[in-house]
Motif scaffolding. Sequence first.
Motif, PDB file in Angstrom:
ATOM      1  N   GLU A 203      -1.768  27.035 -13.940  1.00 38.03           N
ATOM      2  CA  GLU A 203      -1.720  27.278 -15.388  1.00 38.03           C
ATOM      3  C   GLU A 203      -0.255  27.201 -15.803  1.00 38.03           C
ATOM      4  O   GLU A 203       0.640  27.170 -14.957  1.00 38.03           O
TER       5      GLU A 203
ATOM      6  N   TYR B 189       3.910  22.742 -24.571  1.00 36.06           N
ATOM      7  CA  TYR B 189       3.927  21.965 -23.330  1.00 36.06           C
ATOM      8  C   TYR B 189       2.665  21.131 -23.157  1.00 36.06           C
ATOM      9  O   TYR B 189       1.632  21.416 -23.759  1.00 36.06           O
TER      10      TYR B 189
ATOM     11  N   LEU C  87     -12.379  20.135 -13.515  1.00 37.08           N
ATOM     12  CA  LEU C  87     -11.697  19.265 -12.558  1.00 37.08           C
ATOM     13  C   LEU C  87     -10.785  20.086 -11.667  1.00 37.08           C
ATOM     14  O   LEU C  87     -10.462  21.227 -11.982  1.00 37.08           O
TER      15      LEU C  87
ATOM     16  N   ALA D 292      -6.739  19.189 -13.797  1.00 37.26           N
ATOM     17  CA  ALA D 292      -7.055  19.072 -15.221  1.00 37.26           C
ATOM     18  C   ALA D 292      -5.735  19.050 -15.986  1.00 37.26           C
ATOM     19  O   ALA D 292      -4.661  19.138 -15.376  1.00 37.26           O
TER      20      ALA D 292
ATOM     21  N   GLN E 108      -3.630  20.305 -19.703  1.00 36.43           N
ATOM     22  CA  GLN E 108      -3.624  21.198 -20.878  1.00 36.43           C
ATOM     23  C   GLN E 108      -2.490  20.828 -21.820  1.00 36.43           C
ATOM     24  O   GLN E 108      -1.437  20.366 -21.384  1.00 36.43           O
TER      25      GLN E 108
ATOM     26  N   LEU F 248       0.943  26.361 -25.989  1.00 40.47           N
ATOM     27  CA  LEU F 248       1.990  26.960 -26.829  1.00 40.47           C
ATOM     28  C   LEU F 248       2.304  28.341 -26.301  1.00 40.47           C
ATOM     29  O   LEU F 248       1.385  29.047 -25.893  1.00 40.47           O
ATOM     30  N   GLU F 249       3.553  28.749 -26.364  1.00 39.86           N
ATOM     31  CA  GLU F 249       3.889  30.144 -26.114  1.00 39.86           C
ATOM     32  C   GLU F 249       4.870  30.567 -27.206  1.00 39.86           C
ATOM     33  O   GLU F 249       5.876  29.893 -27.425  1.00 39.86           O
TER      34      GLU F 249
ATOM     35  N   ARG G 231     -11.636  36.969 -20.834  1.00 35.11           N
ATOM     36  CA  ARG G 231     -10.687  36.028 -20.231  1.00 35.11           C
ATOM     37  C   ARG G 231     -10.475  36.306 -18.744  1.00 35.11           C
ATOM     38  O   ARG G 231     -10.597  37.422 -18.277  1.00 35.11           O
TER      39      ARG G 231
ATOM     40  N   TYR H 125      -3.379  39.573 -19.953  1.00 36.05           N
ATOM     41  CA  TYR H 125      -3.586  39.773 -21.392  1.00 36.05           C
ATOM     42  C   TYR H 125      -3.551  41.235 -21.829  1.00 36.05           C
ATOM     43  O   TYR H 125      -3.996  42.122 -21.106  1.00 36.05           O
TER      44      TYR H 125
ATOM     45  N   ALA I  99     -15.646  26.293 -22.773  1.00 37.92           N
ATOM     46  CA  ALA I  99     -14.396  26.811 -23.351  1.00 37.92           C
ATOM     47  C   ALA I  99     -13.413  25.656 -23.562  1.00 37.92           C
ATOM     48  O   ALA I  99     -12.981  25.010 -22.615  1.00 37.92           O
ATOM     49  N   LEU I 100     -13.120  25.399 -24.828  1.00 39.54           N
ATOM     50  CA  LEU I 100     -12.173  24.323 -25.124  1.00 39.54           C
ATOM     51  C   LEU I 100     -10.750  24.793 -24.888  1.00 39.54           C
ATOM     52  O   LEU I 100      -9.868  24.012 -24.533  1.00 39.54           O
TER      53      LEU I 100
ATOM     54  N   GLY J  22      -6.576  31.801 -24.933  1.00 41.28           N
ATOM     55  CA  GLY J  22      -5.231  32.316 -25.127  1.00 41.28           C
ATOM     56  C   GLY J  22      -5.261  33.776 -25.484  1.00 41.28           C
ATOM     57  O   GLY J  22      -6.309  34.418 -25.509  1.00 41.28           O
TER      58      GLY J  22
ATOM     59  N   TYR K 203       0.278  38.651 -24.309  1.00 42.09           N
ATOM     60  CA  TYR K 203       0.570  39.136 -22.954  1.00 42.09           C
ATOM     61  C   TYR K 203       1.934  39.831 -22.959  1.00 42.09           C
ATOM     62  O   TYR K 203       2.908  39.358 -22.425  1.00 42.09           O
TER      63      TYR K 203
ATOM     64  N   ALA L 115      -3.681  27.804 -24.280  1.00 35.37           N
ATOM     65  CA  ALA L 115      -3.721  26.493 -23.634  1.00 35.37           C
ATOM     66  C   ALA L 115      -5.070  25.846 -23.920  1.00 35.37           C
ATOM     67  O   ALA L 115      -6.104  26.516 -23.882  1.00 35.37           O
ATOM     68  N   MET L 116      -5.008  24.544 -24.239  1.00 36.95           N
ATOM     69  CA  MET L 116      -6.220  23.818 -24.615  1.00 36.95           C
ATOM     70  C   MET L 116      -6.469  22.704 -23.610  1.00 36.95           C
ATOM     71  O   MET L 116      -5.567  21.920 -23.315  1.00 36.95           O
TER      72      MET L 116
HETATM   73  P1  HAM Z   1      -7.400  29.214 -19.224  1.00 41.68           P
HETATM   74  O1  HAM Z   1      -8.490  29.797 -20.045  1.00 41.68           O
HETATM   75  O2  HAM Z   1      -7.446  29.448 -17.766  1.00 41.68           O
HETATM   76  O3  HAM Z   1      -6.041  29.782 -19.827  1.00 41.68           O
HETATM   77  O4  HAM Z   1      -7.333  27.654 -19.490  1.00 41.68           O
HETATM   78  C1  HAM Z   1      -7.259  27.149 -20.805  1.00 41.68           C
HETATM   79  C2  HAM Z   1      -8.136  25.925 -20.948  1.00 41.68           C
HETATM   80  O5  HAM Z   1      -7.788  24.944 -19.973  1.00 41.68           O
HETATM   81  C3  HAM Z   1      -9.614  26.166 -20.722  1.00 41.68           C
HETATM   82  O6  HAM Z   1     -10.238  26.678 -21.878  1.00 41.68           O
HETATM   83  C4  HAM Z   1     -10.101  24.765 -20.407  1.00 41.68           C
HETATM   84  O7  HAM Z   1     -10.283  24.020 -21.603  1.00 41.68           O
HETATM   85  C5  HAM Z   1      -8.927  24.176 -19.649  1.00 41.68           C
HETATM   86  N1  HAM Z   1      -9.187  24.253 -18.192  1.00 41.68           N
HETATM   87  C6  HAM Z   1      -8.888  25.262 -17.361  1.00 41.68           C
HETATM   88  N2  HAM Z   1      -9.297  24.989 -16.102  1.00 41.68           N
HETATM   89  C7  HAM Z   1      -9.881  23.766 -16.146  1.00 41.68           C
HETATM   90  C8  HAM Z   1     -10.517  22.927 -15.178  1.00 41.68           C
HETATM   91  N3  HAM Z   1     -10.611  23.271 -13.898  1.00 41.68           N
HETATM   92  N4  HAM Z   1     -11.009  21.727 -15.603  1.00 41.68           N
HETATM   93  C9  HAM Z   1     -10.910  21.350 -16.893  1.00 41.68           C
HETATM   94  N5  HAM Z   1     -10.315  22.105 -17.840  1.00 41.68           N
HETATM   95  C10 HAM Z   1      -9.813  23.299 -17.482  1.00 41.68           C
HETATM   96  C11 HAM Z   1      -4.786  29.479 -19.366  1.00 41.68           C
HETATM   97  O8  HAM Z   1      -4.556  28.584 -18.618  1.00 41.68           O
HETATM   98  C12 HAM Z   1      -3.694  30.321 -19.990  1.00 41.68           C
HETATM   99  N6  HAM Z   1      -2.392  29.917 -19.393  1.00 41.68           N
HETATM  100  C13 HAM Z   1      -3.698  30.158 -21.495  1.00 41.68           C
HETATM  101  C14 HAM Z   1      -2.600  30.920 -22.175  1.00 41.68           C
HETATM  102  C15 HAM Z   1      -1.430  30.416 -22.639  1.00 41.68           C
HETATM  103  N7  HAM Z   1      -2.602  32.215 -22.416  1.00 41.68           N
HETATM  104  C16 HAM Z   1      -1.459  32.542 -23.010  1.00 41.68           C
HETATM  105  N8  HAM Z   1      -0.727  31.460 -23.140  1.00 41.68           N
END
Ligand code: HAM
Length: 423
Positions: free
Chosen positions: A87, A112, A127, A130, A132, A135-136, A262, A267, A284-285, A288, A291, A309-310
Amino acid sequence: MRHNTSMRYQAPRGTEDVLPGDSERRRRLEDTFLSLAGQYGYRELRTPVFEDTELFVRSAGETSDIVTKQMYTFLDKGDRSITLKPEGTAPAMRAVIQHNLCPQGTVARLSYVTPIFRYERPQKGRLRQAHQVGLECVGSASPRADVEVIEITARFYEALGLRPLVLLNSLGRDACRAAYRGAVLAHLADYLRGQDEDVRTRAEANPLRLLDSKDPEVHQALVGVPSIEKFWEDESRERHEAVLQGLGRAGVAYEVSQSLVRGLDYYTETVFEVQSDSIGAQSALCGGGRYDDLVAQMGGPSTPAVGVAMGIERALLTMEAEGIAWPEPRPDVFVVSLPGCEIPAEERARALRADGLSVLVDVDGRSFQAQLRQAGKSGARFAVILGEDEVAQGCATLRDLASGDQRSVPNADLSAAVRESRS
Ligand code: HAM
């Protein structure tokens, strides 16, 4: 001897080659994101693909699925434990601390685009490598920072042609979460007694994870569980209200979801997701939230932060499922030459490209007819046809490949003629 080894190698399980067509859509999605984020003052940060393993263990949480099951970890030749980033938030905060990007009293806005690596069971929308966009917003404790991040998230999906609904919740502060964990564990005590040790240990380490479990048995056990709202401190309740009001002002559609917890441990208070109905189980698209303790936990000064992260693949899958197509890029011109005019054709192509047009030219001596067919297949808008007469007169035949209309145009006017009909 014929070797037929080409079929032996496949992209590793859970990874994808991004082919032309898809690569252009991704670039456009990334550009859309970065320029939107730029409008709000977010500047791009790029961190390495790998980091010290410890960084993720400490930030994502030792009991999280990411850390316990999904990390690509290895020893490098210097015996250091290295992990491919699962991540982007922990690396971003590592960079914030290392380069002092957010001195006390300032707000750092970072965006990013990054690959992430998680050893998960691959399926549609899930995947092992994958990607992403994220924003932070670092340094502000105000609920308006939460709103800013969620607003950009919504505007991003709108720019892709989607209609996002933001699901959000508050996990409260430390004392709230501790009390709520106890309440959830007490509620699940009967259910957990019937489970094996592994499930029990994991539930005890973080019972909140069970709240968004997809297991029907867990669902059943959760009927009547108290909602976290009852445990919020006053400050968390006020923040939550302020965030909802801010989203209202921003025109962002939302729904409060008390089961949203989450999967990462860092968080505090606001958490949110946007989900899609059209791409199956991995719905989940994006995800966030706030934190506020992470930077301090990682050894930096106490610094509040909020981010998102999207998933790029899931955004593209949703667009496809909803029939949203972006036009594929087409060349402006295919330069077609009659025998003996290959070199002047090459020069014309070069001159048109110097004027900013995208131009194809035959490189392997095909016949005039074959070149014309190729020009049609390439999707080019125009063929620029060169024979000996044209070369002698310093002009070319400009043919509109859709209508078949053609006319003679002096070399000096060719680019302008293509541009005019293009616009
Ligand atoms: P996360 O929910 O683990 O959050 O991932 C965010 C998004 O990344 C997920 O909703 C999904 O769309 C995509 N994603 C994650 N894993 C996969 C995968 N294996 N295959 C395809 N898509 C995937 C974070 O990563 C946190 N860093 C978000 C964040 C930023 N929180 C605060 N700042």
